[in-house]
Design a protein around this motif. Structure first.
Motif, PDB file in Angstrom:
ATOM      1  N   GLU A 165       0.821  -1.214   0.000  1.00 36.15           N
ATOM      2  CA  GLU A 165       0.000   0.000   0.000  1.00 36.15           C
ATOM      3  C   GLU A 165       0.853   1.262   0.000  1.00 36.15           C
ATOM      4  N   GLY A 166       2.175   1.118  -0.213  1.00 43.23           N
ATOM      5  CA  GLY A 166       3.100   2.235  -0.036  1.00 43.23           C
ATOM      6  C   GLY A 166       2.824   3.451  -0.895  1.00 43.23           C
ATOM      7  N   LYS A 167       2.181   3.256  -2.053  1.00 39.82           N
ATOM      8  CA  LYS A 167       1.890   4.385  -2.937  1.00 39.82           C
ATOM      9  C   LYS A 167       0.415   4.767  -2.896  1.00 39.82           C
ATOM     10  N   GLY A 168      -0.273   4.320  -1.865  1.00 41.70           N
ATOM     11  CA  GLY A 168      -1.689   4.622  -1.731  1.00 41.70           C
ATOM     12  C   GLY A 168      -1.964   5.612  -0.618  1.00 41.70           C
ATOM     13  N   SER A 169      -3.084   6.297  -0.717  1.00 39.91           N
ATOM     14  CA  SER A 169      -3.486   7.286   0.278  1.00 39.91           C
ATOM     15  C   SER A 169      -5.007   7.282   0.399  1.00 39.91           C
ATOM     16  N   THR A 170      -5.485   7.988   1.420  1.00 40.77           N
ATOM     17  CA  THR A 170      -6.920   8.257   1.509  1.00 40.77           C
ATOM     18  C   THR A 170      -7.146   9.744   1.282  1.00 40.77           C
ATOM     19  N   LYS A 171      -8.311  10.052   0.744  1.00 40.88           N
ATOM     20  CA  LYS A 171      -8.684  11.448   0.526  1.00 40.88           C
ATOM     21  C   LYS A 171     -10.067  11.692   1.108  1.00 40.88           C
ATOM     22  N   ASN A 172     -10.182  12.755   1.882  1.00 40.11           N
ATOM     23  CA  ASN A 172     -11.469  13.144   2.434  1.00 40.11           C
ATOM     24  C   ASN A 172     -12.223  13.921   1.358  1.00 40.11           C
ATOM     25  N   THR A 173     -13.367  13.396   0.943  1.00 36.42           N
ATOM     26  CA  THR A 173     -14.092  14.006  -0.169  1.00 36.42           C
ATOM     27  C   THR A 173     -14.710  15.353   0.196  1.00 36.42           C
ATOM     28  N   LYS A 174     -14.833  15.645   1.486  1.00 39.84           N
ATOM     29  CA  LYS A 174     -15.415  16.916   1.902  1.00 39.84           C
ATOM     30  C   LYS A 174     -14.359  17.986   2.121  1.00 39.84           C
ATOM     31  N   THR A 175     -13.224  17.603   2.715  1.00 41.01           N
ATOM     32  CA  THR A 175     -12.186  18.589   3.031  1.00 41.01           C
ATOM     33  C   THR A 175     -11.057  18.600   2.008  1.00 41.01           C
ATOM     34  N   GLY A 176     -10.926  17.510   1.228  1.00 41.39           N
ATOM     35  CA  GLY A 176      -9.827  17.413   0.282  1.00 41.39           C
ATOM     36  C   GLY A 176      -8.524  16.969   0.897  1.00 41.39           C
ATOM     37  N   GLU A 177      -8.514  16.721   2.185  1.00 44.07           N
ATOM     38  CA  GLU A 177      -7.277  16.323   2.870  1.00 44.07           C
ATOM     39  C   GLU A 177      -6.824  14.935   2.404  1.00 44.07           C
ATOM     40  N   VAL A 178      -5.530  14.811   2.101  1.00 44.56           N
ATOM     41  CA  VAL A 178      -4.949  13.550   1.652  1.00 44.56           C
ATOM     42  C   VAL A 178      -3.961  13.059   2.703  1.00 44.56           C
ATOM     43  N   THR A 179      -4.065  11.789   3.045  1.00 41.25           N
ATOM     44  CA  THR A 179      -3.158  11.184   4.025  1.00 41.25           C
ATOM     45  C   THR A 179      -2.511   9.958   3.417  1.00 41.25           C
ATOM     46  N   ALA A 180      -1.183   9.964   3.341  1.00 43.07           N
ATOM     47  CA  ALA A 180      -0.447   8.857   2.736  1.00 43.07           C
ATOM     48  C   ALA A 180      -0.314   7.700   3.717  1.00 43.07           C
ATOM     49  N   THR A 181      -0.103   6.508   3.168  1.00 42.96           N
ATOM     50  CA  THR A 181       0.119   5.330   4.006  1.00 42.96           C
ATOM     51  C   THR A 181       1.499   5.407   4.654  1.00 42.96           C
ATOM     52  N   PRO A 182       1.590   5.276   5.973  1.00 39.72           N
ATOM     53  CA  PRO A 182       2.901   5.254   6.623  1.00 39.72           C
ATOM     54  C   PRO A 182       3.739   4.097   6.108  1.00 39.72           C
ATOM     55  N   ALA A 183       5.019   4.341   5.898  1.00 35.70           N
ATOM     56  CA  ALA A 183       5.898   3.317   5.334  1.00 35.70           C
ATOM     57  C   ALA A 183       5.908   2.049   6.177  1.00 35.70           C
ATOM     58  N   ASP A 184       5.823   2.193   7.486  1.00 33.31           N
ATOM     59  CA  ASP A 184       5.874   1.024   8.363  1.00 33.31           C
ATOM     60  C   ASP A 184       4.635   0.147   8.246  1.00 33.31           C
ATOM     61  N   ASP A 185       3.564   0.675   7.683  1.00 30.35           N
ATOM     62  CA  ASP A 185       2.307  -0.062   7.573  1.00 30.35           C
ATOM     63  C   ASP A 185       1.982  -0.452   6.143  1.00 30.35           C
ATOM     64  N   ALA A 186       2.941  -0.326   5.236  1.00 29.54           N
ATOM     65  CA  ALA A 186       2.638  -0.445   3.815  1.00 29.54           C
ATOM     66  C   ALA A 186       2.392  -1.873   3.350  1.00 29.54           C
ATOM     67  N   LEU A 187       3.022  -2.871   3.966  1.00 26.73           N
ATOM     68  CA  LEU A 187       2.909  -4.246   3.490  1.00 26.73           C
ATOM     69  C   LEU A 187       1.949  -5.047   4.359  1.00 26.73           C
ATOM     70  N   VAL A 188       1.011  -5.723   3.700  1.00 26.06           N
ATOM     71  CA  VAL A 188      -0.019  -6.478   4.413  1.00 26.06           C
ATOM     72  C   VAL A 188      -0.134  -7.878   3.823  1.00 26.06           C
ATOM     73  N   LEU A 189      -0.140  -8.884   4.671  1.00 29.56           N
ATOM     74  CA  LEU A 189      -0.377 -10.263   4.256  1.00 29.56           C
ATOM     75  C   LEU A 189      -1.859 -10.577   4.415  1.00 29.56           C
ATOM     76  N   TYR A 190      -2.451 -11.105   3.365  1.00 28.59           N
ATOM     77  CA  TYR A 190      -3.849 -11.534   3.397  1.00 28.59           C
ATOM     78  C   TYR A 190      -3.912 -13.054   3.431  1.00 28.59           C
ATOM     79  N   ARG A 191      -4.762 -13.591   4.287  1.00 27.15           N
ATOM     80  CA  ARG A 191      -5.091 -15.011   4.313  1.00 27.15           C
ATOM     81  C   ARG A 191      -6.603 -15.107   4.153  1.00 27.15           C
ATOM     82  N   THR A 192      -7.050 -15.779   3.145  1.00 25.03           N
ATOM     83  CA  THR A 192      -8.486 -15.846   2.902  1.00 25.03           C
ATOM     84  C   THR A 192      -8.928 -17.290   2.693  1.00 25.03           C
ATOM     85  N   LYS A 193     -10.191 -17.538   3.003  1.00 24.28           N
ATOM     86  CA  LYS A 193     -10.794 -18.840   2.765  1.00 24.28           C
ATOM     87  C   LYS A 193     -11.981 -18.646   1.840  1.00 24.28           C
TER      88      LYS A 193
END
Length: 215
Positions: A165-193
């Protein structure tokens, strides 16, 4: 199925980025508790852009479209076994549907409710609402890699994969504020059934996520 890693309320206020681990959940399935092989290393296969839904078997699959503002690449998303490839294809569609539900502000997005059921549907809906209730959408890029799929003795499927998620961010559609993903939280392992329906669709029934397991 309980959330194990990042509850929605904590995820949205603490990381306020893609926060895919917010949809994580617990479970007792042995396959879903294993570590993914090679999760510590990067995947060097060429990335493939998100594509349209696979050809339907016995049930028409919904089409999923993501806007230019948020794109996902799937790297190495192929398997020589067609049965395992089918699991990967429908697991991919569930992930794309989750993103589309957030971006379109619809926790009951028809593609998401098509590919998710049982606990995955319940907890996934809560997770999506954690974004939509705060007017957050996803922007930027994500990369999905190191997929591993298999069929359990009981006929259920499992799919593991990593998300960057390192190049992803969230954007608030009302305020326009953009927050980037912290580098320490960028990689996520998914396990699904997953469960295969009579119509041949692999629907996700359980999701677990863990940050840092793909480093």
């Amino acid at each position: 199925m309980k959330r194990r890693f990042l509850p929605v309320a904590v995820a949205v206020t603490a990381s306020t980025a893609l926060l895919l681990a917010g949809c994580g959940s617990g479970g007792s399935d042995d396959d879903a508790s294993d570590k993914i092989k090679g999760a510590a290393g990067g995947d060097k296969d060429a990335s493939a852009p998100a594509s349209a839904s696979p050809e339907p078997d016995g049930e028409r699959r919904p089409e999923i479209k993501l806007p230019r503002s948020f794109q996902i690449d799937f790297a190495g998303w192929t398997n020589s076994d067609p049965k395992l490839q089918a699991i990967m294809d429908d697991g991919k569609e569930l992930l794309l549907a989750s993103y589309a539900a957030i971006i379109e502000g619809d926790p009951q997005h028809p593609a998401f409710t098509f590919y998710a059921e049982s606990d995955a549907l319940r907890t996934g809906t809560e997770w999506i609402k954690g974004f939509t209730d705060k007017n957050l959408v996803l922007i930027g890029k994500g990369r999905v890699f190191q997929p591993q799929s298999r069929i359990s003795p009981d006929g259920s499927g499992t799919l593991f994969y990593c998300v960057d998620e390192g190049k992803g961010s969230t954007k608030n559609t009302k305020t326009g504020e953009v927050t980037a993903t912290p580098a320490d939280d960028a990689l996520v392992l998914y396990r699904t059934k997953l469960r295969k329906t009579d119509e041949g669709v692999w629907k996700t029934t359980m999701v677990q996520t863990e940050r840092g397991a793909c480093q």
